[in-house]
Design an enzyme around this catalytic site. Structure first.
Site, PDB file in Angstrom:
ATOM      1  N   GLU A  24      79.562  13.105  25.430  1.00 51.79           N
ATOM      2  CA  GLU A  24      78.307  13.038  24.797  1.00 51.79           C
ATOM      3  C   GLU A  24      77.429  12.253  24.615  1.00 51.79           C
ATOM      4  O   GLU A  24      77.176  11.252  25.758  1.00 51.79           O
ATOM      5  CB  GLU A  24      79.169  12.724  23.252  1.00 51.79           C
ATOM      6  N   GLN A  84      92.150  20.380  29.409  1.00 50.65           N
ATOM      7  CA  GLN A  84      91.071  20.747  28.927  1.00 50.65           C
ATOM      8  C   GLN A  84      89.976  21.086  30.009  1.00 50.65           C
ATOM      9  O   GLN A  84      90.446  20.387  31.605  1.00 50.65           O
ATOM     10  CB  GLN A  84      90.444  19.818  27.606  1.00 50.65           C
TER      11      GLN A  84
END
Length: 188
Positions: free
Chosen positions: A137, A180
């Site tokens: 992020e 992921q």
């Protein structure tokens, strides 16, 4: 618990596939052009950002709710750079795929080049036996648009090895972010 050195990182990448692809040195140039460095450092590994981005937008006037996340809050972008609007953020992923050993905790910190521009990198710890691409992020804390460069260094991973393996690892708990691929949005 001790922080691990460049020799340990190279051995773990070579012998256990802890980081793939792996750069054993520090890369500062690409095609004769200076870049934000990536690769092995003295006590860490500088990761690269892929060219897949999800840029936060308020087009739908959605509420940010981690239990009911609205994917329309992001615009998907692919490219060599990502422009983050003022006071906003974007998600991306590392080029590198990680396999964290059972007795290791990994902490991620932003690189000073971006921090000095008001761009904060936030990543939660990589727990023992977690594996996957790391979702990054980037928060643009400035009142100006900010640029992130794909395939260049964006953050540093620090590896802490315990003198004993944990009782229950992320893999044992069947963690929701295990394995992921790509930029992964919040899950509950």
């Amino acid at each position: 618990m001790s922080i691990k050195s460049d020799r340990w990182i190279r051995a773990m990448a070579r012998d256990h596939g802890m980081i793939e692809p792996f750069e054993p040195g520090q890369v500062r140039h690409s095609g004769g052009t200076r870049i934000v460095s990536y690769g092995t450092s003295s006590y860490g590994y500088d990761v690269r950002c892929s060219n897949e981005f999800k840029v936060f937008t308020n087009i739908e006037s959605a509420i940010v709710d981690p239990k009911n996340f609205d994917e329309s809050s992001f615009v998907n972008k692919t490219g060599d750079v990502c422009i983050i609007p003022p006071n906003s953020f974007a998600l991306a992923r590392t080029v590198e795929y990680f396999r964290i050993p059972r007795n290791v905790l990994t902490i991620c910190l932003g690189k000073s080049t971006y921090a000095r521009c008001g761009i904060i990198v936030n990543v939660t710890p990589l727990e023992p036996e977690w594996e996957g691409h790391v979702t990054l992020e980037f928060s643009n804390t400035t009142p100006l648009p900010a640029k992130i460069y794909a395939h260049e260094g964006v953050a540093q991973m620090l590896f802490f090895e315990s003198d004993e393996a944990c009782e229950i690892s992320y893999k044992d708990r069947a963690g929701k972010y295990q394995g992921q691929q790509g930029v992964t949005l919040p899950k509950t």
